[in-house]
Scaffold this motif. Structure first.
Motif, mmCIF file in Angstrom:
data_model
loop_
_atom_site.group_PDB
_atom_site.id
_atom_site.type_symbol
_atom_site.label_atom_id
_atom_site.label_comp_id
_atom_site.label_asym_id
_atom_site.label_seq_id
_atom_site.Cartn_x
_atom_site.Cartn_y
_atom_site.Cartn_z
ATOM 1 N N PHE A 23 0.839 -1.139 0.095
ATOM 2 C CA PHE A 23 0.210 -0.023 -0.165
ATOM 3 C C PHE A 23 0.965 1.072 -0.187
ATOM 4 N N LEU A 26 1.815 1.427 -3.513
ATOM 5 C CA LEU A 26 0.631 1.949 -4.181
ATOM 6 C C LEU A 26 0.124 3.387 -4.020
ATOM 7 N N LYS A 27 0.470 4.000 -2.852
ATOM 8 C CA LYS A 27 -0.063 5.392 -2.663
ATOM 9 C C LYS A 27 0.998 6.169 -3.287
ATOM 10 N N PRO A 30 -0.130 4.762 -7.941
ATOM 11 C CA PRO A 30 -0.812 4.044 -8.466
ATOM 12 C C PRO A 30 -1.107 3.997 -9.884
ATOM 13 N N GLN A 135 -6.577 3.685 -2.943
ATOM 14 C CA GLN A 135 -5.516 3.827 -2.147
ATOM 15 C C GLN A 135 -5.128 4.811 -0.992
ATOM 16 N N GLN A 136 -5.889 5.570 -1.030
ATOM 17 C CA GLN A 136 -5.844 6.706 0.102
ATOM 18 C C GLN A 136 -6.346 6.315 1.390
ATOM 19 N N SER A 138 -5.718 3.074 2.698
ATOM 20 C CA SER A 138 -5.050 1.830 2.923
ATOM 21 C C SER A 138 -5.192 1.341 4.528
#
Length: 165
Positions: A23, A26-27, A30, A135-136, A138
């Protein structure tokens, strides 16, 4: 399903560091079509997941109740909002309205919600795996994978599908 629910906290704990690292990446970066990927993963999982056979979210956690939720649900019960609050809710450490206890007061023996049509926004959106800019959230997802088998499966599929450097 009971066996899956029993194993879920342990499985989530085993994957916690891996998920947290994933994550984090990912943040930062993305994929361009990430919202679409998540919507597809969410839809595919919920075609095969029956929440009524589980209801672990309702049995183990309580949603936040917004002012709009309180208004809507108290109207459904034909009671004043303050009476609804006094009867069913309490303020938590963040000064948010939550249920006085779990399992949810409105969950029946067959896992049906007695206020389903007017349920809180947090319940309608749970486990939040189809939310835009997933993603925000997580931090929330890391908690939800230990509660919701569908969320756990979606995150595992997402990690297989998306390869981050």
């Amino acid at each position: 399903m009971d066996e899956v629910i029993k194993q879920l906290p342990k499985l989530a704990q085993e994957k916690h560091n891996e998920n947290k690292k994933f994550f984090g990446k990912l943040k930062r970066k993305p994929p361009k079509d990430f919202d679409y990927i998540m919507q597809d993963l969410h839809d595919a999982e919920f075609k095969k997941t029956d929440c009524l056979s589980c209801a672990n979210c309702c049995k183990t956690t309580g949603p936040l109740f917004t002012n709009a939720d309180v208004e809507r649900i108290s109207k459904h019960f034909r009671m004043k909002p303050q009476k609804f609050i006094d009867q069913f809710l309490r303020l938590d450490e963040d000064n948010d309205y939550v249920l006085q206890g779990v399992p949810c007061t409105f969950l029946d023996a067959e896992n049906y919600c007695s206020i389903y049509d007017v349920r809180p926004k947090a319940c309608r959106e749970f486990p939040h795996t189809d939310r835009k800019k997933f993603q925000q959230i997580s931090h929330l997802t890391l908690k939800n994978v230990a509660i919701c088998p569908a969320a756990y499966n979606i995150v595992e599929e997402m990690k297989k599908l998306i390869h981050l450097k």
